[in-house]
Design an enzyme around this catalytic site. Structure first.
Site, short mmCIF file in Angstrom:
data_model
loop_
_atom_site.label_atom_id
_atom_site.label_comp_id
_atom_site.label_asym_id
_atom_site.label_seq_id
_atom_site.Cartn_x
_atom_site.Cartn_y
_atom_site.Cartn_z
N ASP A 53 0.87 -1.18 0.00
CA ASP A 53 0.00 0.00 0.00
C ASP A 53 0.90 1.23 0.00
O ASP A 53 1.99 1.20 0.58
CB ASP A 53 -0.91 0.01 1.23
CG ASP A 53 -2.00 -1.05 1.16
OD1 ASP A 53 -2.46 -1.36 0.05
OD2 ASP A 53 -2.41 -1.55 2.22
N ASP B 192 -6.87 -1.27 -4.84
CA ASP B 192 -7.96 -1.01 -3.89
C ASP B 192 -8.90 0.06 -4.45
O ASP B 192 -10.13 -0.04 -4.31
CB ASP B 192 -7.40 -0.52 -2.55
CG ASP B 192 -6.53 -1.53 -1.85
OD1 ASP B 192 -6.69 -2.74 -2.09
OD2 ASP B 192 -5.67 -1.11 -1.05
#
Length: 161
Positions: A122, A140
């Site tokens: 991330d 995402d």
């Protein structure tokens, strides 16, 4: 004609996967873990985070083996289901099909990370002052946009049979 539907899936999902995996590779190569690059002061950083869990770090503290088995199984199942929904979506529901293609590409992008590293990279850190949204990535984001398109169809448009 039917092949065009699959070409669109490959193009949309492929763009999502590339847009997800290229920055992740750059982050892994050039930005040390937990370091950040301010982009918009007080709002947005590029930050190197490894997420062993699911959304919002779900199950991050479980054993590596159990977590890996669960996430690989669930991710593979999700990819299969989304592909099935994409195939079953009639041509006249182009926006819904695009939503499924976004979810498909995002799920594959994160699945690639899980297979390679057992966790997801991330790097998008959005915040206001000291209040941070959990870090996320392009995959995402694609999944989220795809889900919103699906919900829009579910709530405001007639769904395909």
């Amino acid at each position: 004609m039917l092949q065009n539907k699959y070409i669109r899936l490959v193009i949309v999902a492929g763009i999502v996967i590339l847009a997800d995996q290229i920055p992740k590779a750059l982050i892994l190569e050039y930005l040390p873990l937990h370091k950040n690059i301010p982009v918009i002061a007080g709002i947005f950083n590029i930050t190197h985070v490894l997420n062993p869990g699911g959304a919002f770090g779900l199950m991050a503290h479980m054993s590596v083996v159990v977590r890996t088995v669960i996430f690989l199984f669930v991710s593979s199942l999700a990819v299969g289901l989304i592909f099935y929904f994409y195939v079953k979506t009639p041509r006249r529901y182009a926006l819904l099909a695009a939503g499924f293609a976004l979810i498909f590409g995002g799920a594959i992008g994160n699945l690639i990370d899980r297979v390679r590293m057992g966790m997801v990279v991330d790097f998008i850190d959005v915040y206001i002052g000291k209040y941070h949204w959990p870090a996320f990535n392009i995959a995402d984001s694609a999944i989220t946009v795809g889900i919103f398109i699906f919900l829009y169809h579910l709530l405001f448009k007639k769904m395909p049979e």
